[in-house]
Design a protein around this motif. Structure first.
Motif, PDB file in Angstrom:
ATOM      1  N   LYS A 147      41.984  23.901  71.303  1.00 47.27           N
ATOM      2  CA  LYS A 147      42.844  23.023  70.496  1.00 47.27           C
ATOM      3  C   LYS A 147      42.150  21.704  70.198  1.00 47.27           C
ATOM      4  O   LYS A 147      42.173  21.201  69.072  1.00 47.27           O
ATOM      5  CB  LYS A 147      44.161  22.759  71.232  1.00 47.27           C
ATOM      6  N   ILE A 148      41.524  21.148  71.222  1.00 44.12           N
ATOM      7  CA  ILE A 148      40.840  19.860  71.054  1.00 44.12           C
ATOM      8  C   ILE A 148      39.678  19.990  70.086  1.00 44.12           C
ATOM      9  O   ILE A 148      39.447  19.122  69.238  1.00 44.12           O
ATOM     10  CB  ILE A 148      40.365  19.345  72.428  1.00 44.12           C
ATOM     11  N   MET A 149      38.948  21.089  70.171  1.00 41.43           N
ATOM     12  CA  MET A 149      37.825  21.309  69.275  1.00 41.43           C
ATOM     13  C   MET A 149      38.291  21.462  67.825  1.00 41.43           C
ATOM     14  O   MET A 149      37.675  20.937  66.898  1.00 41.43           O
ATOM     15  CB  MET A 149      37.049  22.546  69.706  1.00 41.43           C
ATOM     16  N   GLN A 150      39.380  22.189  67.632  1.00 39.80           N
ATOM     17  CA  GLN A 150      39.918  22.366  66.281  1.00 39.80           C
ATOM     18  C   GLN A 150      40.318  21.036  65.666  1.00 39.80           C
ATOM     19  O   GLN A 150      40.140  20.808  64.477  1.00 39.80           O
ATOM     20  CB  GLN A 150      41.129  23.306  66.313  1.00 39.80           C
ATOM     21  N   PRO A 186      50.320  22.262  72.128  1.00 40.57           N
ATOM     22  CA  PRO A 186      51.349  22.992  71.375  1.00 40.57           C
ATOM     23  C   PRO A 186      52.663  22.967  72.140  1.00 40.57           C
ATOM     24  O   PRO A 186      52.681  22.964  73.372  1.00 40.57           O
ATOM     25  CB  PRO A 186      50.777  24.414  71.301  1.00 40.57           C
ATOM     26  N   ASP A 187      53.770  22.926  71.417  1.00 47.75           N
ATOM     27  CA  ASP A 187      55.061  22.983  72.087  1.00 47.75           C
ATOM     28  C   ASP A 187      56.001  23.899  71.325  1.00 47.75           C
ATOM     29  O   ASP A 187      56.139  23.824  70.115  1.00 47.75           O
ATOM     30  CB  ASP A 187      55.682  21.584  72.231  1.00 47.75           C
ATOM     31  N   THR A 243      48.825  22.185  63.206  1.00 44.91           N
ATOM     32  CA  THR A 243      49.007  22.199  61.748  1.00 44.91           C
ATOM     33  C   THR A 243      50.381  21.663  61.357  1.00 44.91           C
ATOM     34  O   THR A 243      50.565  21.187  60.232  1.00 44.91           O
ATOM     35  CB  THR A 243      48.838  23.622  61.194  1.00 44.91           C
ATOM     36  N   TYR A 244      51.330  21.716  62.292  1.00 43.89           N
ATOM     37  CA  TYR A 244      52.664  21.169  62.046  1.00 43.89           C
ATOM     38  C   TYR A 244      52.595  19.676  61.747  1.00 43.89           C
ATOM     39  O   TYR A 244      53.396  19.142  60.973  1.00 43.89           O
ATOM     40  CB  TYR A 244      53.544  21.434  63.268  1.00 43.89           C
TER      41      TYR A 244
END
Length: 331
Positions: free
Chosen positions: A57-60, A120-121, A127-128
């Motif tokens: 996630k951090i890399m993205q 994420p939650d 992307t949200y």
């Protein structure tokens, strides 16, 4: 510090190859130093300990998260007053939209109102964030060095909240034992790991120092706060936050005691009494489900004294003092 020999310190400092696929990302993560001890194993990425499922996630985010002008990012170490800061910042920046009797905080947990950038939650990924209108109010546990570099050039405001390390550790220990089923970490073990710099989003002092130094270099864009200051002078900090975020209290608001009303709305006592914070929770993925009630424990300053010996306290104080030496930051 002993690590399971699955990687090297050098691999922990650099990022993965460009255009990385999910398979090569997993391969890269396997090269990182790994250590167990908390509720889940941690990997050392760019000199910080992270949960493996968050590395991707951090890399993205480095490529896909686009900071905007006037974005507000609330940054904290875990268990340093994140929920409280979210509630205060949301109330301050949205006070012209909601009344105190019909406020989103009365029906929504602060964690929902101010989303994390990297965590994420309930099925929502980063992307949200692109669907949110400006100015966005966001949060992160990431160290400053992992935020996209554009955050310092696009007019973003950063608010960093730190906490006395002994209280932060005790709160972290309780939290870790509740978010993953079957977790039963002893305090002495958590203490030793913390002192070694091994903790989620740690080393603790490095995380603080990155934002501290940035606040000295860019005081108009980075505000450094301490949890204990909010506890001692909440109305004063509310005024300080409002001014920093570009929405200072007006004379009319001062005469109407708006600062005091915002403090009361966001108080630990009020938030914990609400049904929304007693039921439900947030799914962070990777078998981590955080009940809303877990975001609120005691919120007290000095609770560490109920758990640590004087010898433990003196040792941690000495470690922190040495790590912060010469920086001007002290607890």
């Amino acid at each position: 510090m002993e690590c399971i020999p699955l990687g090297s310190e050098e691999s922990a400092k650099k990022g993965p190859p460009e255009n990385v696929s999910s398979e090569s990302l997993e391969d890269f993560i396997r090269t990182l130093p790994t250590r167990e001890g908390w509720s889940q194993p941690m990997v050392l990425y760019k000199n910080y300990w992270c949960r493996p499922h968050l590395i991707g996630k951090i890399m993205q985010l480095q490529d896909s998260f686009k900071p905007r002008y006037k974005d507000i990012i609330l940054a904290t170490q875990p268990k340093c007053g994140t929920t409280w800061l979210k509630a205060l910042a949301f109330t301050i920046t949205n006070r012209s939209r909601y009344s105190f009797t019909d406020h989103p905080l009365l029906t929504s947990n602060p964690q929902y109102l101010v989303p994390f950038i990297e965590i994420p939650d309930n099925g929502r990924d980063h992307t949200y964030l692109e669907t949110l209108p400006s100015p966005r109010l966001l949060s992160t546990h990431m160290p400053l060095s992992m935020l996209p570099p554009e955050t310092s050039s696009h007019g973003c405001r950063l608010v960093y909240l730190c906490r006395e390390p002994k209280d932060a550790l005790v709160s972290r220990w309780h939290f870790e034992n509740r978010i993953v089923e079957g977790s039963n970490i002893e305090l002495v073990k958590a203490f030793d790991m913390f002192c070694e710099g091994f903790s989620p989003s740690g080393p603790f002092w490095n995380h603080c120092l990155e934002y501290w130094k940035e606040s000295l270099a860019r005081p108009n864009e980075v505000l450094f706060l301490k949890y204990e200051e909010i506890k001692s002078h909440p109305e004063q900090v509310v005024r300080q936050l409002a001014k920093f975020l570009g929405v200072p209290l007006t004379e009319e608001e001062e005469s109407s005691s708006v600062a005091e009303k915002m403090v009361k709305l966001c108080s630990f006592e009020n938030l914990t009494s609400l049904k929304v914070n007693q039921t439900g929770g947030v799914d962070h993925g990777n078998k981590i489900y955080v009940e809303n009630s877990v975001f609120f424990r005691k919120g007290k300053v000095g609770d560490w004294a109920n758990h640590m010996s004087e010898e433990m306290a003196e040792k941690l104080d000495h470690v922190v003092e040495q790590m912060l030496k010469g920086s001007g930051l002290a607890f």
